[in-house]
Design a protein around this motif. Structure first.
Motif, PDB file in Angstrom:
ATOM      1  N   GLU A  83       4.283   6.913   4.640  1.00  0.00           N
ATOM      2  CA  GLU A  83       3.947   6.808   3.221  1.00  0.00           C
ATOM      3  C   GLU A  83       3.173   8.051   2.865  1.00  0.00           C
ATOM      4  OE1 GLU A  83       0.929   3.950   1.822  1.00  0.00           O
ATOM      5  OE2 GLU A  83       0.777   5.493   0.275  1.00  0.00           O
TER       6      GLU A  83
ATOM      7  N   SER B  82       2.071   9.574  -2.831  1.00  0.00           N
ATOM      8  CA  SER B  82       1.484   8.422  -3.520  1.00  0.00           C
ATOM      9  C   SER B  82       0.430   8.862  -4.537  1.00  0.00           C
ATOM     10  CB  SER B  82       0.857   7.447  -2.508  1.00  0.00           C
ATOM     11  OG  SER B  82       1.845   6.977  -1.622  1.00  0.00           O
TER      12      SER B  82
ATOM     13  N   TYR C 290       3.955   5.220  -2.778  1.00  0.00           N
ATOM     14  CA  TYR C 290       3.294   4.049  -3.350  1.00  0.00           C
ATOM     15  C   TYR C 290       2.816   4.411  -4.744  1.00  0.00           C
ATOM     16  CZ  TYR C 290      -0.090   0.116  -3.549  1.00  0.00           C
ATOM     17  OH  TYR C 290      -0.787  -1.017  -3.871  1.00  0.00           O
TER      18      TYR C 290
ATOM     19  N   ASN D 101       0.722   3.703  -7.893  1.00  0.00           N
ATOM     20  CA  ASN D 101      -0.421   2.924  -8.380  1.00  0.00           C
ATOM     21  C   ASN D 101      -0.251   2.648  -9.874  1.00  0.00           C
ATOM     22  OD1 ASN D 101      -2.157   5.198  -6.379  1.00  0.00           O
ATOM     23  ND2 ASN D 101      -1.834   3.056  -5.837  1.00  0.00           N
TER      24      ASN D 101
ATOM     25  N   GLU E 297       2.928  -0.777  -7.072  1.00  0.00           N
ATOM     26  CA  GLU E 297       1.775  -1.633  -6.836  1.00  0.00           C
ATOM     27  C   GLU E 297       1.893  -2.907  -7.674  1.00  0.00           C
ATOM     28  OE1 GLU E 297      -1.956   0.128  -7.999  1.00  0.00           O
ATOM     29  OE2 GLU E 297      -3.147  -1.523  -7.199  1.00  0.00           O
TER      30      GLU E 297
ATOM     31  N   LEU F  74       3.372  -6.115  -6.356  1.00  0.00           N
ATOM     32  CA  LEU F  74       2.575  -6.962  -5.455  1.00  0.00           C
ATOM     33  C   LEU F  74       1.874  -8.070  -6.238  1.00  0.00           C
ATOM     34  CD1 LEU F  74       1.018  -4.080  -3.352  1.00  0.00           C
ATOM     35  CD2 LEU F  74       2.627  -5.780  -2.482  1.00  0.00           C
TER      36      LEU F  74
ATOM     37  N   SER G 239      -5.179  -4.870  -3.394  1.00  0.00           N
ATOM     38  CA  SER G 239      -3.730  -4.659  -3.446  1.00  0.00           C
ATOM     39  C   SER G 239      -3.274  -3.820  -2.252  1.00  0.00           C
ATOM     40  CB  SER G 239      -3.310  -4.010  -4.764  1.00  0.00           C
ATOM     41  OG  SER G 239      -4.009  -2.823  -4.976  1.00  0.00           O
ATOM     42  N   ASP G 240      -4.144  -2.966  -1.780  1.00  0.00           N
ATOM     43  CA  ASP G 240      -3.788  -2.151  -0.620  1.00  0.00           C
ATOM     44  C   ASP G 240      -3.622  -3.013   0.632  1.00  0.00           C
ATOM     45  OD1 ASP G 240      -3.060   0.436  -0.300  1.00  0.00           O
ATOM     46  OD2 ASP G 240      -4.985   1.121   0.483  1.00  0.00           O
TER      47      ASP G 240
ATOM     48  N   TYR H 148      -0.383  -4.644   0.210  1.00  0.00           N
ATOM     49  CA  TYR H 148       0.681  -3.655   0.406  1.00  0.00           C
ATOM     50  C   TYR H 148       0.932  -3.416   1.903  1.00  0.00           C
ATOM     51  CZ  TYR H 148       3.027   0.925   0.213  1.00  0.00           C
ATOM     52  OH  TYR H 148       3.891   1.970   0.373  1.00  0.00           O
ATOM     53  N   HIS H 149      -0.134  -3.228   2.630  1.00  0.00           N
ATOM     54  CA  HIS H 149       0.054  -2.936   4.056  1.00  0.00           C
ATOM     55  C   HIS H 149       0.474  -4.160   4.847  1.00  0.00           C
ATOM     56  CE1 HIS H 149      -1.675   0.832   2.791  1.00  0.00           C
ATOM     57  NE2 HIS H 149      -1.046   1.323   3.828  1.00  0.00           N
TER      58      HIS H 149
ATOM     59  N   ASN I  54       2.504  -6.253   3.583  1.00  0.00           N
ATOM     60  CA  ASN I  54       3.933  -6.227   3.286  1.00  0.00           C
ATOM     61  C   ASN I  54       4.685  -5.284   4.237  1.00  0.00           C
ATOM     62  OD1 ASN I  54       6.059  -4.389   1.847  1.00  0.00           O
ATOM     63  ND2 ASN I  54       6.271  -6.385   0.842  1.00  0.00           N
ATOM     64  N   LYS I  55       4.104  -4.113   4.501  1.00  0.00           N
ATOM     65  CA  LYS I  55       4.768  -3.145   5.383  1.00  0.00           C
ATOM     66  C   LYS I  55       5.021  -3.742   6.766  1.00  0.00           C
ATOM     67  CE  LYS I  55       2.787   1.110   3.369  1.00  0.00           C
ATOM     68  NZ  LYS I  55       1.915   2.277   3.639  1.00  0.00           N
TER      69      LYS I  55
END
Length: 579
Positions: free
Chosen positions: A133, A136, A173, A175, A270, A273, A343-344, A347-348, A350-351
């Motif tokens: 990633e 971003s 990513y 934002n 973002e 999410l 949210s981070d 997000y991670h 999710n990864k």
RNA sequence: GCCCUCGUAGCUCAGCUGGAUAGAGCGUCCGCCUCCUAAGCGGAAGGCCACGCGUUCGAAUCGCGUCGAGGGUGCCA
């Protein structure tokens, strides 16, 4: 099909040494049970052999003999039939130095020519799913130098992983949610209303985005919608203006990055999410696992506790940890909005959990370093493994012109954007220069980057390639083309041997670039390969030599060209036929 | 204060898991094209590897400390 002739040679020496030791033990010449690993190196000075091992120096103490004695005993028990080596000699305090034979040189050359575009590939990351990633950048404004460096670095790093067998996903990513989007909307709103009601009638938000790009967006918005938004629900106005701005900024970012040859597999929003409930879900898991609490109306993550667990796992003492003064983090602010951190985490998560990446590498500016440990810790806290996440931190880029730091663009008077830079500097030079070691501060010399001469390393490497192409076509006109079989023994000058060794080093450089997350290995290697080639070119003529000498030198030139091509390809730098 | 990164030739930087006289490019100086691209090659000069202590057969490399540069220190992203 892979080739790494340096590794093969090292493996053989380790094997030769281990079996010599076993034989010596058998004969009662050395004590059994010494487990010192056999370290094999390439000496700086070829006078000390092509390969060397320091095993005797390292193991001597445990064997209760002097290093030279150990060396004597081992050297006498080595058999070189069917190996790459012709023999061994003892040197200095107890080095064992080995000399390469024809077999090795012949294999290197044939591997390069057989594998072609695949030469340099390795299998270290075979079967792994990697995500890089990078960039971003905040979509609220133009991208800056740091984004340019990150873009090149991330893209090249991804290529390096691919060369090592990984399946790589490049991601940006976006934002497009949260606080800064609100700020973005309010900034456009203020400029829009100012356009209609006059500069003085509307106050610009104190923490708003000051740039001209915001004025441009406001003007474009007005052009499209007229004055319709003056008397409009504020929430709708903000939402529509943010949308409008993003719909213009994001495609611009895509096209700016495309100019650098950077394409992403996915632009991950973002906002998605929040829409999918992934943020809520991640927060619920953290709460369920007992890692959150509420205080002052906000939802907090027990970062201090999580970090303590993580650092203990790394072997830190409580005393050391106390000194760090660990603090907890807010996940949901008192005003009900989630923080970027929340949210981070989603997000991670999710990864790893949703998309199943084995390894995720994020390329960040060094100013984000405080965030690294927290995010890794948060991964542990949601029940994943924070060690699967690695962050490459890049130091800042300092632009220099005429020996002085440049902060602003000459043309616009604003800080230099990524597209401004490309108006001035060719893309090959940009990709080359930005691909430096991430953790050093970088000085980008604008004068040097535009120079189309020998002082510029990009041209030095490209010139070697062009020179070879022209050489090969000249030979072709005389009827000489690449043969399947050549006699490498005829290429026995110092320059030819050095060139073959340089060709052999490429897969190893590709491997180390991936290991250290540092693609600049490739830059340095290519400069060195080009220099080795130029020396060869100078010392060894081709045209006019005997046919079999022409054949092997032509093969060397072809192989060099192939490797330069493969290396430049990783860097995303072009390989011109003519210069 | 605490944390991260860095400190090697005049400049920009290499130096891999400790190894033999510390490397490259640029800059400076001196040479090399009747010959495949001189956008090239060869040579010279240039270093207390920030400093101190320690670990060891051996340290630019590992550990601790000091000094210096940049960054961070979280209801910003």
């Amino acid at each position: 099909m892979y080739s790494n002739m340096i590794q093969s040679a090292k493996d053989q020496i380790a094997e030769l040494t281990r079996s010599a030791y076993a034989a010596a033990v058998e004969a009662g010449a050395l004590p059994a049970g010494v487990e010192t690993p056999v370290a094999v190196e390439i000496p700086k000075d070829a006078a000390n052999g092509d390969y060397t091992t320091t095993f005797c120096l390292a193991a001597a103490k445990a064997m209760k003999k002097s290093p030279r004695e150990v060396a004597q005993i081992l050297a006498g028990r080595m058999r070189f039939e069917d190996t790459y080596f012709t023999g061994v000699e003892i040197a200095g305090p107890g080095f064992l130095n080995f000399r390469l034979g024809e077999k090795w040189y012949a294999e290197v050359l044939s591997d390069v020519l057989t594998l072609c575009a695949a030469y340099g590939r390795g299998n270290a990351l075979e079967g792994k799913k990697y995500m890089v990633e990078f960039v971003s950048a905040n979509p609220t404004g133009p991208m800056h130098m740091g984004n340019a460096r990150g873009g090149v670095l991330g893209d090249t790093l991804a290529s390096v992983f691919e060369m090592n067998g990984a399946k790589v996903w490049r991601e940006f990513y976006v934002n497009d949610a949260g606080n800064q989007i609100e700020k973005f909307a309010k900034s456009i709103e203020a400029r829009y209303l100012q356009l209609i009601q006059g500069e003085d009638a509307v106050e610009f938000p104190e923490d708003g985005y000051q740039g001209d790009d915001i004025r441009d967006l406001a003007a474009a918005f007005r052009e499209q919608y007229g004055d319709n938004y003056v008397n409009c629900d504020v929430a709708k106005r903000h939402a529509d203006m943010a949308r409008f701005g993003l719909d213009r900024n994001i495609p611009k970012m895509k096209s700016d990055l495309a100019r650098y040859g950077i394409e992403f597999d996915q632009w991950f929003l973002e906002s998605s999410l929040y829409e999918s409930g992934a943020v809520e879900e991640a927060m619920a898991i953290l709460t369920e696992r007992g890692y959150t609490y509420e205080k002052d109306g906000a939802l907090w993550l027990k970062t201090a506790q999580i970090m303590r667990e993580r650092l203990r796992g790394e072997g830190k003492s409580d005393e050391q940890i106390d000194k760090l003064d660990l603090k907890d983090d807010v996940l949901r602010r008192a005003n009900g909005f989630y923080t970027y951190f929340a949210s981070d985490i989603a997000y991670h998560r999710n990864k790893f959990a949703t998309r199943g990446f084995d390894k995720v590498i994020n390329v960040w500016g060094a100013d984000h370093h405080g965030h690294v440990a927290r995010l890794k810790g948060a991964m542990d806290a949601v029940g994943l493994d924070g060690d699967k996440l690695d962050i490459v931190l890049m130091q800042l880029v300092k632009l220099v012109r005429d020996g002085e730091t440049v902060r602003m663009s000459k043309r616009t008077g604003k800080s230099i954007s990524l597209s401004d830079l490309l108006d001035e500097i060719p893309v090959d030079a940009c990709r080359w220069f930005f691909n430096t070691k991430p953790d050093t501060q970088m000085e980008f010399d604008l004068d040097l980057a535009v120079r189309e001469d020998s002082e510029n390393p990009v041209y030095y490497v490209q010139y070697a390639h062009a020179r070879i192409r022209s050489l090969i076509s000249a030979l072709g006109e005389d009827g000489y083309t690449l043969k399947d079989e050549v006699d490498v023994a005829l290429a026995n000058s110092e320059q030819e041997r050095e060139l073959i060794k340089a060709l052999a080093a490429f897969p190893e450089e590709v491997r180390m670039a991936a290991r250290d997350y540092d693609p600049s290995y490739i830059n340095r290697y290519l400069v060195s390969l080009a220099a080795t080639f130029h020396r060869f070119y100078n010392a060894c003529r081709i045209k006019g030599e005997a046919d079999d000498v022409i054949a092997v030198r032509l093969a060397l030139a072809e192989a060099t060209d192939r490797v330069i091509d493969n290396g430049l390809d990783i860097l995303g730098v072009s390989a011109p036929e003519k210069m």
